[in-house]
Write a protein that holds these residues in place. Structure first.
Motif, PDB file in Angstrom:
ATOM      1  N   SER A  60      33.381  41.742  40.771  1.00  0.00           N
ATOM      2  CA  SER A  60      33.774  41.684  39.354  1.00  0.00           C
ATOM      3  C   SER A  60      33.928  43.064  38.527  1.00  0.00           C
ATOM      4  O   SER A  60      34.132  43.142  37.740  1.00  0.00           O
ATOM      5  CB  SER A  60      32.745  40.789  38.617  1.00  0.00           C
ATOM      6  OG  SER A  60      31.280  41.544  38.276  1.00  0.00           O
ATOM      7  N   ARG A  82      44.997  41.101  41.562  1.00  0.00           N
ATOM      8  CA  ARG A  82      45.059  40.581  40.107  1.00  0.00           C
ATOM      9  C   ARG A  82      45.246  39.041  40.323  1.00  0.00           C
ATOM     10  O   ARG A  82      44.794  38.441  39.371  1.00  0.00           O
ATOM     11  CB  ARG A  82      45.814  41.352  39.162  1.00  0.00           C
ATOM     12  CG  ARG A  82      45.768  42.534  38.944  1.00  0.00           C
ATOM     13  CD  ARG A  82      46.801  43.491  38.260  1.00  0.00           C
ATOM     14  NE  ARG A  82      46.423  43.112  36.727  1.00  0.00           N
ATOM     15  CZ  ARG A  82      45.697  43.767  35.868  1.00  0.00           C
ATOM     16  NH1 ARG A  82      45.012  44.740  36.151  1.00  0.00           N
ATOM     17  NH2 ARG A  82      46.051  43.483  34.584  1.00  0.00           N
ATOM     18  N   GLU A  84      43.980  37.201  42.242  1.00  0.00           N
ATOM     19  CA  GLU A  84      42.736  36.611  42.630  1.00  0.00           C
ATOM     20  C   GLU A  84      41.513  36.641  41.524  1.00  0.00           C
ATOM     21  O   GLU A  84      40.496  36.636  41.741  1.00  0.00           O
ATOM     22  CB  GLU A  84      42.209  37.346  43.977  1.00  0.00           C
ATOM     23  CG  GLU A  84      43.019  37.296  45.011  1.00  0.00           C
ATOM     24  CD  GLU A  84      43.039  35.724  45.556  1.00  0.00           C
ATOM     25  OE1 GLU A  84      42.114  35.173  45.419  1.00  0.00           O
ATOM     26  OE2 GLU A  84      44.026  35.108  46.418  1.00  0.00           O
ATOM     27  N   GLY A  85      42.077  37.366  40.491  1.00  0.00           N
ATOM     28  CA  GLY A  85      41.235  37.640  39.122  1.00  0.00           C
ATOM     29  C   GLY A  85      40.527  38.840  39.201  1.00  0.00           C
ATOM     30  O   GLY A  85      39.489  38.892  38.253  1.00  0.00           O
ATOM     31  N   CYS A  86      40.846  39.804  40.133  1.00  0.00           N
ATOM     32  CA  CYS A  86      40.106  41.077  39.930  1.00  0.00           C
ATOM     33  C   CYS A  86      40.978  41.937  39.053  1.00  0.00           C
ATOM     34  O   CYS A  86      41.983  41.911  38.838  1.00  0.00           O
ATOM     35  CB  CYS A  86      40.417  41.853  41.608  1.00  0.00           C
ATOM     36  SG  CYS A  86      39.413  40.899  42.852  1.00  0.00           S
ATOM     37  N   ASP A  87      40.025  42.973  38.385  1.00  0.00           N
ATOM     38  CA  ASP A  87      40.414  43.913  37.329  1.00  0.00           C
ATOM     39  C   ASP A  87      40.895  45.219  38.163  1.00  0.00           C
ATOM     40  O   ASP A  87      40.132  46.049  38.422  1.00  0.00           O
ATOM     41  CB  ASP A  87      39.076  44.255  36.392  1.00  0.00           C
ATOM     42  CG  ASP A  87      39.837  45.070  35.440  1.00  0.00           C
ATOM     43  OD1 ASP A  87      40.912  45.695  35.181  1.00  0.00           O
ATOM     44  OD2 ASP A  87      38.657  45.746  34.687  1.00  0.00           O
TER      45      ASP A  87
END
Length: 271
Positions: A60, A82, A84-87
């Protein structure tokens, strides 16, 4: 116009060395890396196509992806992460852009000892106070964020290093130790090529406190007092280290941004 998922070298420079620093992943092609085998401080190398391992590593946390020029490799990996939801962000200009930034430090990859799992393992004497807290802070913030530190009785340091494949530091007759009138923290700045003005300023205070030469840095007396206090407050060396990391985070920000600030009372006192 800068891309919404990019970061400039100057912006990244302000984050490195602080607790707010993102995870740094170097995905430069092997041939490019072999031609210029240096790392941005705190970065780790992964193959560009190993997206799952990178995503698992990042979790996270915020991450900056670094390739040679900040083009297809890093932009592609960032877009994938991104999704995959990564910052995730990529470094504008890549390693070339970092290299062109005045005074931006780069660590020779060969100087970083790596264990079988890719992280470094270090061992030193137990009951750390100054150098043995300052050095782990430097390593965690600038060299290897995942570094493991072991604290054992002085006679057991070298044997423990042999058993666990660890690198001994701050003990006599080892590579990572005092040299002449300079302490182990200075040695690490030399070997990792981290001679920035901020770290040089911090090193002077560490050296003064660790070698009892408070005349070269008035801040040394305070560092010694707090370091001794922490060693008395925490029986467990790892709890002491965790608290000490906060101390050196604050000292780093003083050395970078606040070293010329004074304090007086009352505020309206006339000179």
């Amino acid at each position: 116009m800068p891309a919404p998922n990019s970061i400039t070298p100057k912006q990244l420079m302000r984050l490195i060395g602080t607790p707010q620093a993102p995870v740094l992943i170097d995905i430069c092609l092997d041939a490019d890396f072999e031609a210029d085998p240096y790392l941005i401080p705190g970065s780790m190398r992964y193959p560009a196509k190993d997206i799952k391992r990178i995503a698992d590593k990042v979790g996270s946390r915020a991450v900056v992806i670094i390739c040679q020029k900040g083009k297809k490799l890093s932009q592609g990996v960032v877009s994938w992460l991104r999704s995959e939801g990564c910052d995730a962000e990529y470094l504008e200009g890549g390693m070339f852009g970092w290299r062109d930034l005045p005074a931006a430090p780069r660590i020779p990859a060969s100087a970083v000892p790596r264990g079988e799992d890719g992280r470094s393992i270090w061992v030193t004497r137990h009951r750390p106070k100054i150098d043995r807290i300052a050095c782990p802070w430097l390593i965690r913030r600038f060299v290897d964020p995942d570094a493991q530190f072991l604290f054992v009785a002085p006679p057991e340091v070298k044997a423990t290093a042999d058993v666990f494949g660890a690198t001994p530091f701050d003990i006599e007759d080892t590579f990572w130790s005092h040299r002449q009138d300079r302490c182990t923290f200075d040695t690490m700045l030399d070997e990792f090529q981290l001679h920035t003005p901020t770290l040089e300023r911090l090193a002077t205070v560490v050296r003064a406190a660790d070698t009892n030469r408070h005349d070269i840095a008035p801040e040394a007396a305070g560092l010694l007092a707090i370091s001794v206090g922490l060693s008395r407050q925490y029986r467990d060396d790892h709890e002491n280290l965790a608290a000490g990391l906060h101390l050196y985070d604050a000292l780093y920000r003083w050395a970078r941004d606040g070293f010329d600030e004074g304090h007086d009372w009352p505020t309206d006192r006339k000179s």
